[in-house]
Design a protein around this motif. Structure first.
Motif, PDB file in Angstrom:
ATOM      1  N   UNK A  41      -0.440 -11.425   5.600  1.00  0.00           N
ATOM      2  CA  UNK A  41       0.758 -11.464   4.759  1.00  0.00           C
ATOM      3  C   UNK A  41       0.419 -11.065   3.322  1.00  0.00           C
ATOM      4  N   UNK A  42      -0.752 -11.452   2.855  1.00  0.00           N
ATOM      5  CA  UNK A  42      -1.184 -11.064   1.508  1.00  0.00           C
ATOM      6  C   UNK A  42      -1.349  -9.559   1.380  1.00  0.00           C
ATOM      7  N   UNK A  43      -1.873  -8.919   2.423  1.00  0.00           N
ATOM      8  CA  UNK A  43      -2.020  -7.461   2.411  1.00  0.00           C
ATOM      9  C   UNK A  43      -0.653  -6.789   2.326  1.00  0.00           C
ATOM     10  N   UNK A  44       0.313  -7.290   3.102  1.00  0.00           N
ATOM     11  CA  UNK A  44       1.650  -6.707   3.068  1.00  0.00           C
ATOM     12  C   UNK A  44       2.305  -6.916   1.701  1.00  0.00           C
ATOM     13  N   UNK A  45       2.191  -8.127   1.176  1.00  0.00           N
ATOM     14  CA  UNK A  45       2.780  -8.415  -0.131  1.00  0.00           C
ATOM     15  C   UNK A  45       2.133  -7.579  -1.231  1.00  0.00           C
ATOM     16  N   UNK A  46       0.822  -7.353  -1.149  1.00  0.00           N
ATOM     17  CA  UNK A  46       0.153  -6.516  -2.139  1.00  0.00           C
ATOM     18  C   UNK A  46       0.629  -5.072  -2.032  1.00  0.00           C
ATOM     19  N   UNK A  60      -2.739  -1.959   8.222  1.00  0.00           N
ATOM     20  CA  UNK A  60      -1.396  -1.608   8.692  1.00  0.00           C
ATOM     21  C   UNK A  60      -0.315  -2.327   7.891  1.00  0.00           C
ATOM     22  N   UNK A  61      -0.502  -3.610   7.653  1.00  0.00           N
ATOM     23  CA  UNK A  61       0.511  -4.368   6.925  1.00  0.00           C
ATOM     24  C   UNK A  61       0.538  -4.006   5.437  1.00  0.00           C
ATOM     25  N   UNK A  62      -0.585  -3.589   4.888  1.00  0.00           N
ATOM     26  CA  UNK A  62      -0.556  -3.066   3.519  1.00  0.00           C
ATOM     27  C   UNK A  62       0.323  -1.815   3.491  1.00  0.00           C
ATOM     28  N   UNK A  63       0.138  -0.948   4.467  1.00  0.00           N
ATOM     29  CA  UNK A  63       0.949   0.270   4.555  1.00  0.00           C
ATOM     30  C   UNK A  63       2.423  -0.033   4.729  1.00  0.00           C
ATOM     31  N   UNK A  64       2.736  -1.007   5.567  1.00  0.00           N
ATOM     32  CA  UNK A  64       4.123  -1.417   5.756  1.00  0.00           C
ATOM     33  C   UNK A  64       4.692  -1.922   4.431  1.00  0.00           C
ATOM     34  N   UNK A  65       3.921  -2.771   3.765  1.00  0.00           N
ATOM     35  CA  UNK A  65       4.361  -3.292   2.475  1.00  0.00           C
ATOM     36  C   UNK A  65       4.554  -2.197   1.446  1.00  0.00           C
ATOM     37  N   UNK A 122       5.360   0.855   2.007  1.00  0.00           N
ATOM     38  CA  UNK A 122       6.613   1.564   2.352  1.00  0.00           C
ATOM     39  C   UNK A 122       7.832   0.751   1.941  1.00  0.00           C
ATOM     40  N   UNK A 123       7.785  -0.546   2.176  1.00  0.00           N
ATOM     41  CA  UNK A 123       8.899  -1.421   1.740  1.00  0.00           C
ATOM     42  C   UNK A 123       9.024  -1.375   0.227  1.00  0.00           C
ATOM     43  N   UNK A 124       7.899  -1.480  -0.467  1.00  0.00           N
ATOM     44  CA  UNK A 124       7.903  -1.442  -1.925  1.00  0.00           C
ATOM     45  C   UNK A 124       8.443  -0.136  -2.472  1.00  0.00           C
ATOM     46  N   UNK A 125       8.202   0.949  -1.753  1.00  0.00           N
ATOM     47  CA  UNK A 125       8.714   2.249  -2.179  1.00  0.00           C
ATOM     48  C   UNK A 125      10.230   2.344  -2.078  1.00  0.00           C
ATOM     49  N   UNK A 126      10.822   1.483  -1.262  1.00  0.00           N
ATOM     50  CA  UNK A 126      12.286   1.475  -1.099  1.00  0.00           C
ATOM     51  C   UNK A 126      12.983   0.651  -2.156  1.00  0.00           C
ATOM     52  N   UNK A 127      12.202  -0.201  -2.829  1.00  0.00           N
ATOM     53  CA  UNK A 127      12.802  -1.121  -3.815  1.00  0.00           C
ATOM     54  C   UNK A 127      13.018  -0.398  -5.132  1.00  0.00           C
TER      55      UNK A 127
END
Length: 118
Positions: free
Chosen positions: A42-47, A106-111, A113-118
């Motif tokens: 979760x930390x990787x995704x949030x970062x 993988x979750x860093x990458x997902x995060x 991508x999510x961050x790029x949408x914000x």
């Protein structure tokens, strides 16, 4: 000021990590270190989200270096992985280490991508 923000963020992150670790160790009593695994993924995704979405350097230092730096824990990851090998739980150790690395990336990458949408 930036050092103070990182320090304050680190307090919040490490207390959160400690709390989640305690709760998960009570809930799942197994040889797989579920708490550290969940925390690091979760930390990787949030970062990833913070790195892509936050453009303010001070806010990035507080959230990324401070909170998430205190929240995630590479040293505990290494300690638990090593102890699984030492405790003759090689399959758990292998799964823990490999899944943490693959899912962390993988979750860093997902995060991101999510961050790029914000």
């Amino acid at each position: 000021m930036e050092y103070i923000l990182v320090g304050i963020g680190g307090i919040f992150g490490s207390v959160t990590r400690y709390s989640i670790g305690k709760v998960t160790s009570k809930k799942w009593n197994c040889s797989f270190p579920v708490g550290t695994f969940i925390i690091n993924i979760t930390g990787a995704m949030l970062l990833g989200i913070v790195s892509s979405a936050v453009k303010n350097n001070m806010l990035h230092s507080f959230l990324g270096d401070g909170i998430l730096g205190g929240y995630t824990t590479f040293s505990t990851f290494m300690y638990e992985g090593f102890n699984l090998f030492k405790g003759k739980k090689q399959l758990n150790a292998f799964n823990y280490i490999v899944l943490s690395i693959i899912l962390g990336v993988a979750f860093y990458g997902i995060g991101a991508n999510i961050g790029g949408l914000i």
